[in-house]
Design an enzyme around this catalytic site. Structure first.
Site, PDB file in Angstrom:
ATOM      1  N   SER A 157      41.191  36.902  47.438  1.00  0.00           N
ATOM      2  CA  SER A 157      40.134  37.861  47.749  1.00  0.00           C
ATOM      3  C   SER A 157      40.510  38.621  49.030  1.00  0.00           C
ATOM      4  CB  SER A 157      38.795  37.126  47.851  1.00  0.00           C
ATOM      5  OG  SER A 157      37.711  38.028  47.869  1.00  0.00           O
TER       6      SER A 157
ATOM      7  N   ASP B 108      36.582  38.548  36.356  1.00  0.00           N
ATOM      8  CA  ASP B 108      36.558  38.732  37.809  1.00  0.00           C
ATOM      9  C   ASP B 108      35.793  39.997  38.202  1.00  0.00           C
ATOM     10  OD1 ASP B 108      37.167  38.514  40.527  1.00  0.00           O
ATOM     11  OD2 ASP B 108      39.334  38.407  40.224  1.00  0.00           O
TER      12      ASP B 108
ATOM     13  N   HIS C 166      36.143  35.397  39.711  1.00  0.00           N
ATOM     14  CA  HIS C 166      36.732  35.578  41.031  1.00  0.00           C
ATOM     15  C   HIS C 166      37.247  34.263  41.618  1.00  0.00           C
ATOM     16  CE1 HIS C 166      37.622  38.102  44.412  1.00  0.00           C
ATOM     17  NE2 HIS C 166      36.878  37.409  45.248  1.00  0.00           N
TER      18      HIS C 166
END
Length: 347
Positions: free
Chosen positions: A149, A291, A318
């Protein structure tokens, strides 16, 4: 994600049992060899001194295992989340013989949390990572960097400046462009949501009432449980809940922005797509079908990287290291073990 701590506190979730250990084969005895280490008394944990334009601070790190040929430094997301949600790695990396390092970036839970907003810039974070690398004695013969991320943004920026120090790179669940990410959210993710509820979410954001419980009541089932971690909230693993509860919401909002459906803040215009061909080290890009990040974009990233490859987690979101765990860790360990066995090319 900054509202998750309120949601989690309300749920009063019990701790869940740890995932079963990976059946990767027996670890060699050398994996447990601590000779010459200065972190034995602390179980691998140590504070690293960091010099910044605003003074000296300390960040927390912890080593697990021993492998002179393969050392993986984990860059958590957020910005200003914590290493804690990476604890699923304990079920897989030791079995693969990978030495790995947890690390709370400056501003995060176990590290110093200075209040000066001038510190929260990408270049300053890059220099922090380089100082951590030196303190942990990682080098181009063994050093692999994994960023998830926001950590993927930081990893890309680090390698563009310091790739001479790296053996390999893993970009997990992060696109190479925030504008492209925001476009994907607008074109693909939001149209799939209940439009009446989405309008209410946007109205709450526009009025600055995102701290109200209704905001997370709306977002949890239609966003978080669909695109962040595809499990009912009451089943979310304890390390995930703990990490979100420890999020530094000020730093997060400053860099990510106030909305949970896109990014703004200081990251709003970040874009490194044109620079991907400059990344010469072997790189694994991990994407997931559900995601918040566009898996097609991440496949494109792997294609533009000179030594890139792509891993798709078809059931994942995610946090695919939880909701498509077997795909995620099988692909990651396969990549890392191949890198460990390969000779270092001359640069």
């Amino acid at each position: 994600m900054k509202r998750l701590l309120l949601w989690i506190a309300a749920l009063l979730l019990p701790s869940l049992a740890a995932a079963p250990a990976s059946a990767q084969g027996a670890r060699p005895a050398s994996y447990f060899d601590n000779r010459g280490r200065d972190d034995v008394l602390s179980g691998g944990a140590r504070m690293v001194d960091i010099a910044t334009p605003k003074g000296k601070f300390r960040v927390w790190t912890k080593r697990v295992g021993n492998n002179p040929k393969l050392k993986l430094l984990l860059l958590h997301g957020g910005p200003a989340a914590t290493h804690e949600y990476f604890e699923a790695f304990d079920s897989f990396m030791p079995g693969a013989g990978v030495e790995y390092y947890y690390y709370d970036q400056l501003g995060s839970h176990r590290s110093d949390q200075p209040k000066d907003d001038d510190l929260w810039t990408i270049p300053r974070f890059v220099e922090e990572v380089e100082q951590v690398r030196k303190a942990l004695k990682l080098d181009r013969n063994n050093f692999c960097l994994l960023g998830h991320s926001w950590g993927g943004i930081l990893a890309i920026e680090y390698v563009l400046k310091y790739q001479r120090n790296l053996k390999c790179l893993v970009i997990s669940n992060m696109m190479a462009s925030i504008p492209a990410y925001n476009d994907y959210a607008q074109r693909v993710l939001m149209p799939r949501m209940d439009q009446k509820k989405l309008a209410e979410v946007k109205a709450i954001e526009a009025s600055g009432r995102t701290a109200e419980p209704r905001y997370m009541e709306l977002l949890m089932p239609m966003h978080y449980e669909q695109h962040i971690l595809r499990m009912p909230a009451e089943r979310w693993p304890e390390p995930v809940n703990r990490s979100f509860a420890h999020l530094n919401t000020h730093v997060y909002s400053l860099m990510q922005g106030p909305s949970e459906l896109g990014a703004s803040g200081r990251l709003e215009r970040w874009d490194r797509v044109a620079d991907l061909p400059r990344i010469a080290v072997p790189t694994l890009v991990i994407g997931a079908s559900h995601d918040t990040m566009d898996p097609a974009h991440m496949r494109m990233m792997a294609g533009r990287l000179p030594r890139g490859e792509f891993l798709l987690c078809p059931r994942g979101s995610h946090m695919a290291m939880y909701d498509d765990q077997q795909t995620y860790f099988a692909g990651l360990t396969r990549f890392l073990k191949r890198i460990e066995a390969s000779p270092m090319p001359r640069r």
